[in-house]
Scaffold this active site. Sequence first.
Site, PDB file in Angstrom:
ATOM      1  CB  CYS A   1      24.927   2.974  55.180  1.00 42.27           C
ATOM      2  SG  CYS A   1      23.132   2.977  55.225  1.00 42.27           S
TER       3      CYS A   1
ATOM      4  CG  ASP B   1      21.690  -0.951  50.687  1.00 41.67           C
ATOM      5  OD1 ASP B   1      21.311  -1.213  49.540  1.00 41.67           O
ATOM      6  OD2 ASP B   1      21.437   0.110  51.288  1.00 41.67           O
TER       7      ASP B   1
ATOM      8  CB  CYS C   1      22.102  -1.221  45.184  1.00 38.84           C
ATOM      9  SG  CYS C   1      21.369  -1.778  43.647  1.00 38.84           S
TER      10      CYS C   1
ATOM     11  CB  CYS D   1      18.113   1.572  55.348  1.00 40.58           C
ATOM     12  SG  CYS D   1      19.561   2.363  54.652  1.00 40.58           S
TER      13      CYS D   1
END
Lengths: 125, 133
Positions: free
Chosen positions: A62, A38, A36, A105
């Site tokens: 990221c 992360d 995915c 995130c």
Amino acid sequence: MAYSEKVLDHYENPRNVGVLEDDQSVGTGMVGAPACGDVMKLQIKVGDDGIIQDAKFKTYGCGSAIASSSLVTEWVKGKSLDEAAEIKNTQIAQELALPPVKIHCSVLAEDAIAAAIDNYREKNQ
Amino acid sequence: MLRDRLYDGLKDMEEVYVNGDLEHRIAGNLNISFNFVEGESLIMALRDLAVSSGSACTSASLEPSYVLRALGRNDELAHSSIRFTIGRFTTLEEIDYTIELVRAAVEKLRELSPLWDMYKDGIDLNSVEWVAH
């Protein structure tokens, strides 16, 4: 995509990068998946008084993912487990001014805290 | 050729994969995956350069490049890709500068990467039960 000053700061100077030596007082949470894009690993060290004394992270992801996990290592320190569990992804997203496409995130960072707390509690039942 | 000089400056690093064929490809293009380093985070470290993660058609998307997937790359390596395109006015000095910058950035981001630690510990990442999200 424009990154906020705070995301850039955490990305360039990530706080509390590293690994805690695993023992009874350490809870480890790893969330996300390489497929995915992360993976966050968050570790907390809990004192006898139930307060989080130290926290470390490593993140593949990221800049916003790195910043989110770096930020929560700062936030959980000095908190009890219950207080740390109350940190919400919306607070993280707001602090870092994450754009909608990066909200996941902050969700992942909240999940990482929960996973680390769960792991600590399992070890210390 | 500048593209080859760029690749020569990077290929001795661990876990580096060229995406696509080196012979049958556009002369000024190098699409490369640095395993265990997420592409967008690498781009952030290369702010002096104009580069893209994935292929040109997917740089605005969070999904890994379907072109790289079609070339046989798994999702992990597709997420870890970066594309350099060398232009007519790119100089040798700029290539050498890029090599230095990329090497330092990859090293720094691998220090941050839990996947790099696992790889170094000899853990097969395919054997781990990940929680997809």
